[in-house]
Motif scaffolding. Structure first.
Motif, mmCIF file in Angstrom:
data_model
loop_
_atom_site.group_PDB
_atom_site.id
_atom_site.type_symbol
_atom_site.label_atom_id
_atom_site.label_comp_id
_atom_site.label_asym_id
_atom_site.label_seq_id
_atom_site.Cartn_x
_atom_site.Cartn_y
_atom_site.Cartn_z
ATOM 1 N N ALA A 21 -101.984 38.675 -65.716
ATOM 2 C CA ALA A 21 -101.293 37.534 -65.131
ATOM 3 C C ALA A 21 -100.850 37.906 -63.724
ATOM 4 C CB ALA A 21 -100.077 37.138 -65.974
ATOM 5 N N ALA A 22 -101.024 37.002 -62.794
ATOM 6 C CA ALA A 22 -100.587 37.231 -61.417
ATOM 7 C C ALA A 22 -99.109 36.888 -61.304
ATOM 8 C CB ALA A 22 -101.407 36.375 -60.457
ATOM 9 N N ALA A 23 -98.332 37.805 -60.752
ATOM 10 C CA ALA A 23 -96.896 37.571 -60.618
ATOM 11 C C ALA A 23 -96.338 38.490 -59.551
ATOM 12 C CB ALA A 23 -96.183 37.820 -61.951
ATOM 13 N N ASP A 24 -95.218 38.095 -58.974
ATOM 14 C CA ASP A 24 -94.482 38.930 -58.039
ATOM 15 C C ASP A 24 -93.473 39.727 -58.853
ATOM 16 O OD1 ASP A 24 -92.899 40.108 -56.137
ATOM 17 O OD2 ASP A 24 -92.498 38.278 -55.007
ATOM 18 N N SER A 25 -93.698 41.035 -58.966
ATOM 19 C CA SER A 25 -92.851 41.853 -59.837
ATOM 20 C C SER A 25 -91.397 41.874 -59.384
ATOM 21 C CB SER A 25 -93.385 43.291 -59.890
ATOM 22 O OG SER A 25 -93.287 43.900 -58.622
ATOM 23 N N ALA A 26 -91.155 41.613 -58.097
ATOM 24 C CA ALA A 26 -89.785 41.670 -57.584
ATOM 25 C C ALA A 26 -89.030 40.366 -57.781
ATOM 26 C CB ALA A 26 -89.793 42.033 -56.098
ATOM 27 N N ALA A 27 -89.722 39.317 -58.268
ATOM 28 C CA ALA A 27 -89.084 38.016 -58.445
ATOM 29 C C ALA A 27 -88.716 37.830 -59.909
ATOM 30 C CB ALA A 27 -90.015 36.899 -57.992
ATOM 31 N N ALA A 74 -89.248 46.747 -52.447
ATOM 32 C CA ALA A 74 -89.106 45.577 -53.320
ATOM 33 C C ALA A 74 -89.822 45.711 -54.661
ATOM 34 C CB ALA A 74 -89.550 44.312 -52.586
ATOM 35 N N PRO A 75 -91.123 46.008 -54.702
ATOM 36 C CA PRO A 75 -91.779 46.079 -56.009
ATOM 37 C C PRO A 75 -91.276 47.228 -56.865
ATOM 38 C CG PRO A 75 -93.284 46.765 -54.267
ATOM 39 C CD PRO A 75 -92.081 46.193 -53.599
ATOM 40 N N LYS A 76 -90.813 48.294 -56.235
ATOM 41 C CA LYS A 76 -90.305 49.433 -56.996
ATOM 42 C C LYS A 76 -88.910 49.157 -57.553
ATOM 43 C CE LYS A 76 -93.624 52.533 -56.182
ATOM 44 N NZ LYS A 76 -94.352 53.283 -57.226
ATOM 45 N N LEU A 80 -88.165 46.687 -60.818
ATOM 46 C CA LEU A 80 -87.600 47.260 -62.042
ATOM 47 C C LEU A 80 -86.435 46.424 -62.551
ATOM 48 C CD1 LEU A 80 -87.423 49.492 -64.162
ATOM 49 C CD2 LEU A 80 -85.987 50.788 -62.562
ATOM 50 N N ALA A 81 -85.579 45.979 -61.634
ATOM 51 C CA ALA A 81 -84.436 45.146 -62.034
ATOM 52 C C ALA A 81 -84.907 43.832 -62.654
ATOM 53 C CB ALA A 81 -83.542 44.872 -60.828
ATOM 54 N N ALA A 82 -85.945 43.226 -62.059
ATOM 55 C CA ALA A 82 -86.475 41.973 -62.592
ATOM 56 C C ALA A 82 -87.109 42.182 -63.958
ATOM 57 C CB ALA A 82 -87.498 41.382 -61.621
ATOM 58 N N LEU A 83 -87.820 43.300 -64.109
ATOM 59 C CA LEU A 83 -88.462 43.600 -65.394
ATOM 60 C C LEU A 83 -87.422 43.792 -66.487
ATOM 61 C CD1 LEU A 83 -91.116 44.212 -66.876
ATOM 62 C CD2 LEU A 83 -90.864 46.605 -66.179
ATOM 63 N N GLU A 84 -86.322 44.453 -66.154
ATOM 64 C CA GLU A 84 -85.291 44.662 -67.169
ATOM 65 C C GLU A 84 -84.619 43.344 -67.561
ATOM 66 O OE1 GLU A 84 -81.767 47.616 -68.503
ATOM 67 O OE2 GLU A 84 -82.246 47.568 -66.362
ATOM 68 N N ARG A 85 -84.392 42.480 -66.565
ATOM 69 C CA ARG A 85 -83.779 41.187 -66.896
ATOM 70 C C ARG A 85 -84.694 40.357 -67.789
ATOM 71 N NH1 ARG A 85 -81.862 41.550 -61.446
ATOM 72 N NH2 ARG A 85 -83.682 40.407 -60.656
ATOM 73 N N GLY A 92 -82.406 43.066 -71.927
ATOM 74 C CA GLY A 92 -82.635 44.337 -71.244
ATOM 75 C C GLY A 92 -83.421 45.329 -72.072
ATOM 76 N N PHE A 93 -83.714 46.480 -71.443
ATOM 77 C CA PHE A 93 -84.521 47.505 -72.096
ATOM 78 C C PHE A 93 -83.882 48.028 -73.375
ATOM 79 C CE2 PHE A 93 -85.952 48.545 -67.549
ATOM 80 C CZ PHE A 93 -87.066 47.733 -67.656
#
Length: 240
Positions: A21-27, A74-76, A80-85, A92-93
């Protein structure tokens, strides 16, 4: 991802079912939306979470800009913050209780020409892993990767050859997969490296754990040669 990248992802997954899936990891909004849409068709019961987002904006130290630093961070960091949310239904994780493996870079450990911004972004991941694992008790690890053969950023940008001239050969894809398995099984960074983690015990292959065992460098290096090419403290090169 693009078609060629999707093939690489499937190759690395080695037989696992993959969804692209295409996505902006920082969003955060995008990450949550992609997770929700995928969850309607694929039960989300992960064995592990891998945060592998990244981008480059190489420049000499004099030519580094705020925009370049932000775009690489941003992506790092924000990713990570967006992925955890988005993880665990927003809890969260910790709610998932599975290993979280962050894709850092050996540039965080050794530095690299033109990549001060990239080294800083990856150092932030290392620090977050150390904090979350020791303070919050989360099974989070940051892996400082060297170049990997055939796939990844070094292969895409052609920096494999530059790294090889500095004595750092690309990791074979099979070793890369083995390290991922060790990370998800909790066998990486146990303090033994080498054969204790199931990796080849070789003077040219190094798995080096930080004291917290939250950060591990995995790089195939000819250290005597690399030491002559690095701008690093003598104590580090002698230890390596």
């Amino acid at each position: 991802p693009e078609a060629a990248e999707a093939v690489n992802i499937s190759d690395v997954a080695a037989g696992a079912d993959t969804t692209h899936a295409a996505a902006d990891s920082a969003a955060a909004r995008t990450t949550r939306a992609e997770r929700t849409s995928n969850h309607t068709t694929v039960p989300l019961e992960p064995r592990a979470i891998f945060h592998a987002a990244g981008t480059l904006a190489d420049a000499s130290l004099y030519n580094q800009t705020e925009a370049g630093i932000r775009s690489v961070a941003a992506p790092k960091v924000a990713g990570l913050a967006a992925l955890e949310r988005a993880a665990g239904g927003g809890a969260g994780f910790g709610a998932l209780g599975v290993p979280v493996v962050l894709f850092s870079s050996v540039t965080s450990l050794l530095g690299w020409r033109g990549q001060a911004n990239y080294a800083a972004a990856n150092a932030a991941l290392d620090a977050m892993a150390a904090t979350r694992s020791t303070v919050a008790g989360l099974p989070m690890m940051s892996v400082q990767w060297g170049a990997v053969a055939e796939v990844g950023m070094a292969a895409d940008t052609g920096t494999e050859a530059v790294a090889a001239r500095d004595g750092m050969a690309p990791l074979p894809l099979a070793t890369f997969r083995q390290v991922l398995r060790c990370a998800t099984d909790g066998d990486l960074g146990s303090g033994g490296g080498g054969s204790r983690s199931g990796l080849p015990a070789s003077s040219s292959s190094s798995s080096r754990a930080a004291p917290s065992s939250a950060t591990v460098a995995v790089v195939s290096a000819d250290w005597p040669h690399s030491a002559t090419r690095m701008i690093a403290p003598a104590a580090f090169t002698q230890h390596a």
